[in-house]
Write a protein that holds these residues in place. Structure first.
Motif, mmCIF file in Angstrom:
data_model
loop_
_atom_site.group_PDB
_atom_site.id
_atom_site.type_symbol
_atom_site.label_atom_id
_atom_site.label_comp_id
_atom_site.label_asym_id
_atom_site.label_seq_id
_atom_site.Cartn_x
_atom_site.Cartn_y
_atom_site.Cartn_z
ATOM 1 N N ARG A 296 114.091 -9.477 80.352
ATOM 2 C CA ARG A 296 114.490 -10.852 80.258
ATOM 3 C C ARG A 296 115.062 -10.958 78.928
ATOM 4 N NH1 ARG A 296 110.438 -14.964 81.929
ATOM 5 N NH2 ARG A 296 110.366 -13.704 83.666
ATOM 6 N N PHE A 297 114.115 -10.585 77.845
ATOM 7 C CA PHE A 297 114.380 -10.865 76.478
ATOM 8 C C PHE A 297 115.811 -9.842 75.999
ATOM 9 C CE2 PHE A 297 114.049 -8.915 72.227
ATOM 10 C CZ PHE A 297 114.175 -10.180 71.536
ATOM 11 N N LEU A 298 115.746 -8.708 76.603
ATOM 12 C CA LEU A 298 116.949 -7.921 76.443
ATOM 13 C C LEU A 298 118.046 -8.327 77.089
ATOM 14 C CD1 LEU A 298 115.112 -4.320 76.164
ATOM 15 C CD2 LEU A 298 115.866 -5.918 74.180
ATOM 16 N N GLY A 299 117.793 -8.724 78.085
ATOM 17 C CA GLY A 299 118.981 -9.095 79.320
ATOM 18 C C GLY A 299 119.980 -10.131 78.689
ATOM 19 N N HIS A 300 119.194 -11.067 77.653
ATOM 20 C CA HIS A 300 119.989 -12.192 77.042
ATOM 21 C C HIS A 300 121.305 -11.580 76.096
ATOM 22 C CE1 HIS A 300 117.970 -15.478 78.341
ATOM 23 N NE2 HIS A 300 116.698 -15.008 77.897
ATOM 24 N N LEU A 301 120.886 -10.369 75.790
ATOM 25 C CA LEU A 301 122.068 -9.705 74.877
ATOM 26 C C LEU A 301 123.423 -9.270 75.641
ATOM 27 C CD1 LEU A 301 119.888 -7.353 72.548
ATOM 28 C CD2 LEU A 301 120.690 -9.586 72.040
ATOM 29 N N LEU A 302 123.255 -9.251 76.931
ATOM 30 C CA LEU A 302 124.337 -9.013 77.766
ATOM 31 C C LEU A 302 124.826 -9.985 78.626
ATOM 32 C CD1 LEU A 302 122.912 -5.312 78.948
ATOM 33 C CD2 LEU A 302 124.556 -5.548 77.038
ATOM 34 N N CYS A 303 124.092 -10.430 78.940
ATOM 35 C CA CYS A 303 124.531 -11.816 80.042
ATOM 36 C C CYS A 303 123.619 -13.045 80.163
ATOM 37 C CB CYS A 303 124.455 -11.255 81.422
ATOM 38 S SG CYS A 303 122.901 -10.817 82.065
ATOM 39 N N ARG A 304 124.361 -13.981 80.727
ATOM 40 C CA ARG A 304 123.310 -15.230 81.109
ATOM 41 C C ARG A 304 122.947 -14.983 82.526
ATOM 42 N NH1 ARG A 304 128.379 -17.032 78.375
ATOM 43 N NH2 ARG A 304 127.617 -18.106 76.325
ATOM 44 N N THR A 305 121.808 -15.409 82.888
ATOM 45 C CA THR A 305 121.395 -15.384 84.200
ATOM 46 C C THR A 305 121.322 -16.953 84.937
ATOM 47 O OG1 THR A 305 120.159 -13.417 83.501
ATOM 48 C CG2 THR A 305 119.675 -14.417 85.716
ATOM 49 N N ASP A 306 121.849 -17.152 85.971
ATOM 50 C CA ASP A 306 121.429 -18.169 86.896
ATOM 51 C C ASP A 306 120.898 -17.814 87.994
ATOM 52 O OD1 ASP A 306 121.874 -20.577 88.316
ATOM 53 O OD2 ASP A 306 123.720 -19.606 89.353
ATOM 54 N N CYS A 307 119.558 -18.184 87.840
ATOM 55 C CA CYS A 307 118.457 -17.742 88.623
ATOM 56 C C CYS A 307 117.961 -19.016 89.597
ATOM 57 C CB CYS A 307 117.286 -17.041 88.009
ATOM 58 S SG CYS A 307 116.072 -16.208 89.352
ATOM 59 N N ARG A 308 118.288 -19.048 90.778
ATOM 60 C CA ARG A 308 117.728 -20.257 91.522
ATOM 61 C C ARG A 308 117.316 -19.922 93.009
ATOM 62 N NH1 ARG A 308 123.588 -23.561 91.718
ATOM 63 N NH2 ARG A 308 123.544 -22.722 89.595
ATOM 64 N N PRO A 309 116.397 -20.676 93.376
ATOM 65 C CA PRO A 309 115.694 -21.921 92.941
ATOM 66 C C PRO A 309 114.709 -21.059 92.074
ATOM 67 C CG PRO A 309 114.818 -21.405 95.140
ATOM 68 C CD PRO A 309 115.976 -20.657 94.857
ATOM 69 N N ASP A 310 113.668 -22.154 91.464
ATOM 70 C CA ASP A 310 112.610 -21.289 90.629
ATOM 71 C C ASP A 310 111.291 -20.914 91.230
ATOM 72 O OD1 ASP A 310 111.481 -23.574 91.705
ATOM 73 O OD2 ASP A 310 111.276 -24.771 89.704
ATOM 74 N N ARG A 311 111.440 -20.560 92.504
ATOM 75 C CA ARG A 311 110.502 -19.792 93.063
ATOM 76 C C ARG A 311 110.863 -19.363 94.498
ATOM 77 N NH1 ARG A 311 109.379 -23.011 97.560
ATOM 78 N NH2 ARG A 311 110.020 -25.158 97.602
#
Length: 228
Positions: free
Chosen positions: A31-46
């Motif tokens: 998740r930390f490294l992925g911020h360098l390459l893309c934004r993530t729209d993950c839904r719902p939160d569970r």
């Protein structure tokens, strides 16, 4: 990730005990490294409630980035999961070692054993995750609904364990890592958005395999179209 056909072979997949703490650690790092390459729209939160049934997560496959995005999403859900991954990836020195550390199950090598390993994982109370197309599907090989041909192994795994099938629609990973590229694309002109949308569970009940596959495909295709 590849969906294996049901197998009665005696060949077994040699798996170490699933280390859920290690999975969570890798999910946070990705998740930390992925911020360098893309934004993530993950839904719902569970992940939606499956009323205590085991969970078989199924997703479409557009890019090698799908593996990393899926681990990130499952970490967000705090849902350590054993992912079925095409056996040939385990033959790559660095990648293969990482997949084993992560607890992934090699599949699709024709020797059998992955079906039993998935069943054992579900019986132990851990979800399994499968890419239903069994391979990366480039844009020119997708149908009008945005999906490639489904492989039926995920239905057999879920039926054997009386598990709920939870579809996941993934869009945008091929902007991060093109389907035919060796390495991910650096975001010189801004980071693309990757969408990871978890859908309502599908129960097999008295439906045939074809009916279950059709229901799964319909749900995923509708969400892909909605994402645009």
């Amino acid at each position: 990730m590849a969906a294996p056909p049901p197998s009665t072979d005696d060949a077994a997949v040699d798996l170490a005990p699933f280390d859920t703490g290690r999975f969570r650690w890798w999910a946070r790092l990705i998740r930390f490294l992925g911020h360098l390459l893309c934004r993530t729209d993950c839904r719902p939160d569970r992940v939606p409630d499956t009323d205590g049934r085991p969970i078989v997560l199924v997703a479409n496959h557009r890019s090698l980035a799908d593996v990393f995005v899926s681990v990130d999403a499952l970490g967000r859900f705090d849902l350590p999961t054993r992912c079925l991954v095409r056996a040939t990836y385990f033959e790559r020195r660095g990648l293969g070692r990482w997949l084993r550390w992560l607890g992934c199950i090699p599949a699709g090598d024709g020797r059998g054993g992955s079906f039993a390993a998935a069943a054992e994982t579900l019986a132990a109370g851990h979800p399994v995750a499968i890419m239903v197309e069994g391979r990366i599907t480039p844009p020119d090989q997708r149908d009008e609904d945005g999906l490639g041909e489904f492989r039926p192994g995920f239905v057999a795994i879920a039926r054997e364990a009386d598990a709920a099938i939870v579809p996941i629609a993934i869009v945008g990973t091929d902007e991060v890592w093109p389907s035919r590229a060796t390495l991910p694309r650096l975001p010189w002109r801004g980071r693309p958005t990757v969408h990871v949308h978890v859908l309502e569970p599908i129960l097999i009940g008295d439906r045939t395999d074809d009916e279950v596959m059709a229901a799964t495909r319909k749900a995923m295709a509708a969400e892909i179209a909605a994402i645009g």
